[in-house]
Design an enzyme around this catalytic site. Structure first.
Site, PDB file in Angstrom:
ATOM      1  CB  CYS A 169      -1.705   1.168   6.141  1.00 20.91           C
ATOM      2  SG  CYS A 169      -1.092   0.356   4.637  1.00 20.91           S
TER       3      CYS A 169
ATOM      4  CG  HIS B 223      -1.993  -1.029   1.149  1.00 17.43           C
ATOM      5  ND1 HIS B 223      -2.993  -1.115   2.076  1.00 17.43           N
ATOM      6  CD2 HIS B 223      -2.237  -2.010   0.246  1.00 17.43           C
ATOM      7  CE1 HIS B 223      -3.806  -2.103   1.762  1.00 17.43           C
ATOM      8  NE2 HIS B 223      -3.361  -2.665   0.657  1.00 17.43           N
TER       9      HIS B 223
ATOM     10  CB  CYS C  83      -6.112  -1.106   5.188  1.00 16.45           C
ATOM     11  SG  CYS C  83      -4.348  -1.524   5.229  1.00 16.45           S
TER      12      CYS C  83
ATOM     13  CD  GLU D 180      -2.063   3.894   3.206  1.00 15.95           C
ATOM     14  OE1 GLU D 180      -3.237   3.903   3.617  1.00 15.95           O
ATOM     15  OE2 GLU D 180      -1.679   3.174   2.268  1.00 15.95           O
TER      16      GLU D 180
END
Length: 148
Positions: A103, A72, A100, A74
């Site tokens: 993260c 992801h 999410c 992040e």
């Protein structure tokens, strides 16, 4: 809003727009996400969703399902900090989509104190965890502020 709040809102919108532009670097077809880590008004890291370094730039399998090893945005931005001389204590994370749960754990552990995001994800467990950790979380619908 006070003049200070107005100025912060303009900065937030600009950094979110920059994260949106950064998301365009992603090779993912289903969804492109970008993230910036900002500290003391300086971008100290950036990331977008994609495969790990050295892997093929293909995020989805033949059934258009995201491959399990895709990172992801992040996570990419935070792990990039680990390879630099910067640290994210007290920083703000700007991300185009709400983080999410996984993260959010990284955000907490990285010492990030504020998260600004521009699109709500169907699951809110990551946002709930950030709030539980007393991290300031702000949703800004960027489509409502396109002229700013």
């Amino acid at each position: 809003m006070t003049p200070t709040q107005d100025k912060q809102r303009l900065l937030d919108l600009r950094y979110l727009r920059m994260a949106q532009i950064w998301a365009e670097n992603s090779y993912c077809v289903r969804r492109q996400v970008g993230a910036l880590v900002v500290k003391d008004k300086m971008i100290i890291s950036d990331g977008y969703n994609g495969t790990p370094s050295g892997f093929e730039n293909v995020c989805e399998d033949e059934h258009n399902v995201t491959k399990p090893y895709v990172l992801h945005a992040e996570a990419n931005a935070i792990t990039k900090l680990a390879r630099s001389s910067n640290n994210s204590d007290g920083a703000t994370l700007y991300v185009t989509a709400s983080p999410c749960l996984e993260c959010s754990k990284l955000i907490i552990q990285a010492g990030i104190r504020r998260v600004v995001y521009g699109e709500e994800y169907r699951l809110a467990d990551g946002i709930e965890l950030l709030r539980r950790a007393n991290i300031e979380v702000e949703y800004i619908n960027t489509s409502e502020h396109e002229s700013e």
